[in-house]
Write an enzyme that holds these catalytic residues in place. Structure first.
Site, PDB file in Angstrom:
ATOM      1  N   CYS A 106       0.852  -1.188   0.000  1.00 52.88           N
ATOM      2  CA  CYS A 106       0.000   0.000   0.000  1.00 52.88           C
ATOM      3  C   CYS A 106       0.885   1.235   0.000  1.00 52.88           C
ATOM      4  O   CYS A 106       1.872   1.278   0.742  1.00 52.88           O
ATOM      5  CB  CYS A 106      -0.887  -0.021   1.243  1.00 52.88           C
TER       6      CYS A 106
ATOM      7  N   HIS B 149      -9.115  -3.848  -2.047  1.00 51.56           N
ATOM      8  CA  HIS B 149      -8.120  -3.107  -1.251  1.00 51.56           C
ATOM      9  C   HIS B 149      -8.489  -1.617  -1.199  1.00 51.56           C
ATOM     10  O   HIS B 149      -8.493  -1.004  -0.133  1.00 51.56           O
ATOM     11  CB  HIS B 149      -6.729  -3.310  -1.866  1.00 51.56           C
ATOM     12  N   GLU B 150      -8.829  -1.041  -2.363  1.00 51.76           N
ATOM     13  CA  GLU B 150      -9.168   0.387  -2.421  1.00 51.76           C
ATOM     14  C   GLU B 150     -10.510   0.660  -1.751  1.00 51.76           C
ATOM     15  O   GLU B 150     -10.678   1.665  -1.063  1.00 51.76           O
ATOM     16  CB  GLU B 150      -9.171   0.886  -3.870  1.00 51.76           C
TER      17      GLU B 150
ATOM     18  N   HIS C  87     -10.203   1.084   1.877  1.00 52.05           N
ATOM     19  CA  HIS C  87      -9.742   2.418   2.287  1.00 52.05           C
ATOM     20  C   HIS C  87     -10.928   3.347   2.542  1.00 52.05           C
ATOM     21  O   HIS C  87     -10.889   4.157   3.466  1.00 52.05           O
ATOM     22  CB  HIS C  87      -8.867   3.049   1.190  1.00 52.05           C
TER      23      HIS C  87
HETATM   24 ZN   LIG Z   1      -3.735   0.981   0.039  1.00 52.61          ZN
END
Ligand SMILES: [Zn+2]
EC number: 3.5.1.88
Length: 193
Positions: free
Chosen positions: A107, A149-150, A153
Site C-alpha cells: 500500500c 483493497h481500495e 480504504h
Molecule cells: Zn492501500
C-alpha cells in the site's frame, strides 16, 4: 498535480468515508490529480483518503500490471477477464464469492511493507464512474483484489487489518516507524507527526 500521500497513522485513513454528489467541488480536478499521484508513486490503485479526502472515491488501473505480465501469470490472475482502468465513486460491494485466495499486497500509505491477504476471488460491485453513470459489474482475480483493497480504504480499513495476529505483531515496529515519519519513499508523503 501529484498530491502528498497520507501515511499510516494519519487519522483520515481510519475514517468511514462520505458519499459524494456529482457537483462535489473540484471533483474532476481531484480525479486527475489522483491518477497523476498514483502513477508517479507506482501504484495500481489509490483511494481518496490517501490524498487526505474522506470521500468514497478511488481509482484502479490494472492495465499497466497486466501488460508487463507473463502469459502464465495473466492466466492465473486474470483468467479470461480484461484488466481495468476505472474511477469508482460511492462504491458498494453487493456480493462476494465463497472462494477465497491469498496473495501479497502492499500500500502506498505503508511504504516498504507487504503482507499476504486472503480475499474473495470474485465480487459484485455497484458504483458511479467519473461521469456519474451508474455501473454494476462483477470482477474476479487480481482486478477484484485491487478493487477490494481500495474499497477498504473508503471504509477506514487497511490491508494490515486482515493479517493474522502473528504477522501483525511482526509488522508492529515497522508500522510505528511509518507513523513517526521514519521512512523515505521516493514519493511525497503526509505524516501524522
Ligand atoms: Zn492501500
Amino acid at each position: 498535480m501529484a498530491l502528498a500521500i497520507t501515511a499510516y497513522g494519519t487519522k483520515v485513513l481510519r475514517k468511514v468515508c462520505d458519499e459524494i454528489t456529482a457537483d462535489y467541488e473540484g471533483l474532476q480536478v481531484l480525479i486527475d490529480n489522483m491518477w497523476e499521484t498514483m502513477y508517479e508513486a507506482g501504484g495500481v490503485g489509490l483511494a481518496a483518503p490517501q490524498v487526505n479526502k474522506a470521500i468514497r472515491l478511488f481509482t484502479v488501473d490494472t492495465v499497466q500490471v497486466y501488460e508487463g505480465m507473463k502469459e502464465d501469470d495473466k492466466e492465473d490472475l486474470f483468467e479470461d477477464e480484461q484488466p481495468v482502468k476505472e474511477v469508482f465513486i460511492n462504491a458498494k460491494i453487493t456480493g462476494e464469492s465463497d472462494e477465497v485466495w491469498a496473495d501479497n499486497e502492499g500500500c502506498l500509505s505503508l511504504p516498504d511493507l507487504s503482507g499476504e491477504v486472503e480475499r474473495p476471488w470474485a465480487i459484485e460491485i455497484e458504483y458511479y464512474d467519473r461521469d456519474f453513470n451508474k455501473q454494476k459489474k462483477t470482477f474476479t482475480g487480481y482486478n477484484a483484489r485491487v478493487i477490494q483493497h481500495e474499497y477498504d480504504h473508503t471504509e477506514g480499513i487497511l490491508y494490515v487489518d486482515h493479517l493474522s495476529g502473528i504477522s501483525k505483531r511482526l509488522l508492529k515496529g515497522k508500522l510505528n516507524k511509518i507513523a513517526e515519519g521514519k521512512v523515505a519513499p521516493r514519493y511525497r508523503m503526509r505524516f501524522a507527526k
